[in-house]
Scaffold this motif. Structure first.
Motif, PDB file in Angstrom:
ATOM      1  N   ASN A 135     -33.434  -7.548  87.574  1.00 43.77           N
ATOM      2  CA  ASN A 135     -34.650  -6.960  86.988  1.00 43.77           C
ATOM      3  C   ASN A 135     -35.788  -7.083  88.086  1.00 43.77           C
ATOM      4  N   GLU A 136     -35.823  -8.060  88.985  1.00 39.94           N
ATOM      5  CA  GLU A 136     -36.673  -8.043  90.137  1.00 39.94           C
ATOM      6  C   GLU A 136     -36.560  -6.766  91.026  1.00 39.94           C
ATOM      7  N   GLY A 137     -35.401  -6.206  91.250  1.00 38.27           N
ATOM      8  CA  GLY A 137     -35.009  -5.058  91.833  1.00 38.27           C
ATOM      9  C   GLY A 137     -35.256  -3.622  91.271  1.00 38.27           C
ATOM     10  N   ILE A 138     -35.881  -3.620  90.200  1.00 44.81           N
ATOM     11  CA  ILE A 138     -36.089  -2.247  89.522  1.00 44.81           C
ATOM     12  C   ILE A 138     -37.472  -1.893  89.961  1.00 44.81           C
ATOM     13  N   PRO A 139     -37.462  -0.467  90.560  1.00 40.29           N
ATOM     14  CA  PRO A 139     -38.832   0.089  91.264  1.00 40.29           C
ATOM     15  C   PRO A 139     -39.891  -0.044  90.021  1.00 40.29           C
ATOM     16  N   LYS A 140     -40.981  -0.263  90.725  1.00 39.01           N
ATOM     17  CA  LYS A 140     -42.315  -0.540  89.890  1.00 39.01           C
ATOM     18  C   LYS A 140     -43.022   0.825  90.214  1.00 39.01           C
ATOM     19  N   ILE A 141     -42.882   1.934  89.359  1.00 40.51           N
ATOM     20  CA  ILE A 141     -43.812   3.217  89.752  1.00 40.51           C
ATOM     21  C   ILE A 141     -44.923   3.443  88.915  1.00 40.51           C
ATOM     22  N   PRO A 142     -46.113   3.154  89.285  1.00 42.55           N
ATOM     23  CA  PRO A 142     -47.251   3.369  88.152  1.00 42.55           C
ATOM     24  C   PRO A 142     -47.248   4.485  87.367  1.00 42.55           C
ATOM     25  N   GLY A 143     -47.340   4.501  86.101  1.00 44.99           N
ATOM     26  CA  GLY A 143     -47.352   5.577  85.410  1.00 44.99           C
ATOM     27  C   GLY A 143     -45.874   6.177  85.035  1.00 44.99           C
ATOM     28  N   ASN A 144     -45.064   5.453  84.959  1.00 44.54           N
ATOM     29  CA  ASN A 144     -43.603   5.782  84.845  1.00 44.54           C
ATOM     30  C   ASN A 144     -42.854   4.763  84.211  1.00 44.54           C
ATOM     31  N   LEU A 145     -41.933   5.091  83.186  1.00 46.03           N
ATOM     32  CA  LEU A 145     -41.102   4.262  82.529  1.00 46.03           C
ATOM     33  C   LEU A 145     -39.735   4.256  83.469  1.00 46.03           C
ATOM     34  N   VAL A 146     -39.239   3.172  84.099  1.00 45.49           N
ATOM     35  CA  VAL A 146     -37.962   3.179  84.845  1.00 45.49           C
ATOM     36  C   VAL A 146     -36.818   2.594  84.246  1.00 45.49           C
ATOM     37  N   ILE A 147     -35.808   3.463  84.264  1.00 43.91           N
ATOM     38  CA  ILE A 147     -34.586   3.030  83.590  1.00 43.91           C
ATOM     39  C   ILE A 147     -33.322   3.259  84.619  1.00 43.91           C
ATOM     40  N   ILE A 148     -32.609   2.002  84.644  1.00 45.76           N
ATOM     41  CA  ILE A 148     -31.380   2.323  85.519  1.00 45.76           C
ATOM     42  C   ILE A 148     -30.201   1.817  84.654  1.00 45.76           C
ATOM     43  N   LEU A 149     -29.342   2.949  84.663  1.00 41.76           N
ATOM     44  CA  LEU A 149     -27.856   2.660  83.654  1.00 41.76           C
ATOM     45  C   LEU A 149     -26.819   2.465  84.527  1.00 41.76           C
ATOM     46  N   ASP A 150     -26.080   1.370  84.233  1.00 37.66           N
ATOM     47  CA  ASP A 150     -25.034   0.792  85.091  1.00 37.66           C
ATOM     48  C   ASP A 150     -24.040   0.022  84.335  1.00 37.66           C
ATOM     49  N   ASP A 151     -22.948   0.531  84.225  1.00 33.37           N
ATOM     50  CA  ASP A 151     -21.797  -0.210  83.721  1.00 33.37           C
ATOM     51  C   ASP A 151     -22.172  -0.746  82.014  1.00 33.37           C
ATOM     52  N   GLY A 152     -22.570   0.036  81.421  1.00 31.03           N
ATOM     53  CA  GLY A 152     -23.076  -0.291  79.973  1.00 31.03           C
ATOM     54  C   GLY A 152     -24.213  -1.258  79.750  1.00 31.03           C
ATOM     55  N   LEU A 153     -24.855  -1.301  80.915  1.00 28.63           N
ATOM     56  CA  LEU A 153     -26.309  -2.158  81.043  1.00 28.63           C
ATOM     57  C   LEU A 153     -27.512  -1.078  81.319  1.00 28.63           C
ATOM     58  N   THR A 154     -28.490  -1.307  80.484  1.00 32.09           N
ATOM     59  CA  THR A 154     -29.663  -0.617  80.700  1.00 32.09           C
ATOM     60  C   THR A 154     -31.112  -1.200  81.331  1.00 32.09           C
ATOM     61  N   PHE A 155     -31.107  -1.315  82.438  1.00 31.93           N
ATOM     62  CA  PHE A 155     -32.540  -1.868  82.965  1.00 31.93           C
ATOM     63  C   PHE A 155     -33.396  -1.157  82.755  1.00 31.93           C
ATOM     64  N   VAL A 156     -34.580  -1.808  82.334  1.00 33.81           N
ATOM     65  CA  VAL A 156     -36.081  -1.202  82.042  1.00 33.81           C
ATOM     66  C   VAL A 156     -37.086  -1.902  82.796  1.00 33.81           C
ATOM     67  N   GLN A 157     -38.191  -1.048  83.323  1.00 29.00           N
ATOM     68  CA  GLN A 157     -39.118  -1.510  84.028  1.00 29.00           C
ATOM     69  C   GLN A 157     -40.485  -0.706  83.573  1.00 29.00           C
ATOM     70  N   THR A 158     -41.332  -1.177  83.033  1.00 29.43           N
ATOM     71  CA  THR A 158     -42.682  -0.460  82.596  1.00 29.43           C
ATOM     72  C   THR A 158     -43.465  -0.527  83.811  1.00 29.43           C
ATOM     73  N   ASP A 159     -44.763  -0.020  83.831  1.00 32.45           N
ATOM     74  CA  ASP A 159     -45.691  -0.061  85.010  1.00 32.45           C
ATOM     75  C   ASP A 159     -46.612  -1.069  84.656  1.00 32.45           C
ATOM     76  N   THR A 160     -46.465  -1.978  83.805  1.00 33.36           N
ATOM     77  CA  THR A 160     -47.158  -3.310  83.573  1.00 33.36           C
ATOM     78  C   THR A 160     -46.184  -4.512  84.011  1.00 33.36           C
ATOM     79  N   TYR A 161     -45.332  -4.338  84.968  1.00 28.59           N
ATOM     80  CA  TYR A 161     -44.648  -5.312  85.380  1.00 28.59           C
ATOM     81  C   TYR A 161     -43.822  -6.236  84.402  1.00 28.59           C
ATOM     82  N   ILE A 162     -43.555  -5.669  83.143  1.00 25.06           N
ATOM     83  CA  ILE A 162     -42.570  -6.080  82.331  1.00 25.06           C
ATOM     84  C   ILE A 162     -41.103  -5.258  82.548  1.00 25.06           C
ATOM     85  N   SER A 163     -40.162  -6.143  82.519  1.00 24.51           N
ATOM     86  CA  SER A 163     -38.882  -5.873  82.714  1.00 24.51           C
ATOM     87  C   SER A 163     -37.979  -6.396  81.897  1.00 24.51           C
TER      88      SER A 163
END
Length: 412
Positions: A135-163
């Motif tokens: 989770n610490e490796g998900i990019p933090k991009i202001p104003g964006n909800l960042v989602i990484i899809l990998d092998d059945g897992l969904t990683f989520v990072q908000t712009d308020t440091y919540i992942s």
């Protein structure tokens, strides 16, 4: 420039992913996958970063009442105890940096799991410097909800440091979950998705609905999985390092000294040569000392019948002192006797202006009343059978006579 070996671990040590990057997060080697035992050679002279499964590492934020780090670490387990199902004694708590909103990032992992990962690395000779959750490796991009899809897992990072990470949810459900939380709607307007081909196939049916609910949806294919994204983020913006407290890496002196091995060997060789050189000089000086000592002992024995150098030195000193005393005793009475004779022969009107005495000869410069008185002085001194007085010069000066007189003692 520092180089980093980033290793993504899984439950099975025969399955690992890794790549090498520089301090600017530029790839130096391509993405690789294989057994952990294949990586050890890549770790030489590089800092090692472990990326651990986010499913097993809890990342959260907490507001701590103290700013002192050591006190905050002691308070941390008890502040989060109610949110953890397991006994806090079995958990490892790592404290991260304080965010702009005053909250502090925290990572929590089972000690058993962390011990197991570190032991897997130790078994193949890898000593990690850092360990982070995925989770610490998900990019933090202001104003964006960042989602990484990998092998059945969904990683989520908000712009308020919540992942967080979820297992196979629909992206619509992720948006609903965030909308019902404290996340502001503005941060959900722009969606950035990193996915491989399988992940794209999984969410493409939801794409129309996602576009309807957000202002924009951008997708980027990552053929080799998210490790390159995790690596770049963790190098440029390190997260909460789990290797704290008793897990903090110890200094690896062997690895640190390895680049200096040749220089150290050269310095050691120079030191040995210097010692051998000084040893050779010592032996030469020692032999010379013994030769000189033998010569001195021989001369002392022949001159004074004494073989010990210290006793010979004492005897020489004694004899020199005795000789000096004899010379002084011979000279001092002669000078005084000449001076006494001169005093008895001098007229009251005569003035002795200068006097020197050397080797039994006294030279005088006399200011006499007349040439006659100067001659009388010479005759009076010569009347003493031990001395002979001779007038060297006599010059009239302002009604007086400047004369030079030489008196020769009995030894001359």
């Amino acid at each position: 420039m520092s180089e980093y070996l980033v290793i993504r671990l899984f439950d099975n040590p025969s399955h690992a992913q890794w790549m090498v990057l520089d301090s600017f997060a530029q790839n130096l080697t391509p993405f690789k996958t294989g057994a952990l035992s294949e990586i050890s050679i890549e770790a030489e002279n590089r800092k090692v970063i472990l990326v651990l499964p986010a499913i097993e590492v809890l990342t959260t934020q907490i507001t701590l009442p103290v700013k002192n780090r050591s006190r905050a670490i002691k308070m941390l387990p008890y502040s989060l105890e109610e949110y953890i199902a397991d006994d806090i004694e079995n958990m490892h708590f790592a404290l991260g940096e304080r965010n702009d909103d005053g909250k502090t990032n925290v990572s929590i992992v089972s000690r058993h799991s962390l011990d197991n990962w570190l032991q897997q690395c130790a078994d193949v000779g890898i000593v990690p410097n850092f360990a982070y959750s995925e989770n610490e490796g998900i990019p933090k991009i202001p104003g964006n909800l960042v989602i990484i899809l990998d092998d059945g897992l969904t990683f989520v990072q908000t712009d308020t440091y919540i992942s967080f990470v979820l297992e196979e949810p629909s992206l619509i459900n992720v948006l609903e979950l965030l909308k019902n939380s404290s996340i502001k709607d503005e941060s959900l307007r722009h969606l950035l998705i990193y996915t491989d081909n399988d992940g794209y196939e999984r969410y493409k049916t939801e794409l129309p609905e996602l576009q309807h609910r957000t202002s924009s949806v951008d997708a980027e294919l990552i053929a080799d999985g998210p490790l390159s994204i995790f690596s770049s983020t963790l190098i440029q913006s390190p997260g909460c390092n789990l290797l704290q407290g008793k897990y903090a890496p110890k200094s690896n002196w062997n690895q640190w000294l390895r680049p200096w091995k040749f220089a150290a060997c050269l310095l050691l060789a120079l030191g040995i040569l210097a010692i051998l050189n000084e040893g050779g000089r010592y032996m030469v000086l020692r032999n010379q000392h013994q030769s000189i000592s033998s010569l001195i002992e021989s001369r002392c024995n022949s001159s004074f019948q004494i073989s010990e150098i210290t006793e010979c030195q004492s005897e020489i000193t004694r004899r020199l002192t005795s000789t000096n005393n004899s010379i002084n005793s011979a000279l001092e009475p002669t000078f005084l006797h000449v001076l006494s004779t001169l005093s008895g022969a001098t007229n009251k009107e005569d003035v002795i202006e200068a006097l020197t005495y050397r080797n039994g000869v006294m030279d005088l410069r006399i200011d006499a009343a007349t040439a006659t008185t100067l001659d009388e002085l010479a005759r009076n001194v010569s009347s003493n059978s031990s001395y002979s007085a001779t007038i060297q010069s006599a010059n009239p000066v302002q009604n007086r006579v400047q004369g030079r007189l030489q008196i020769v003692g009995e030894t001359n």
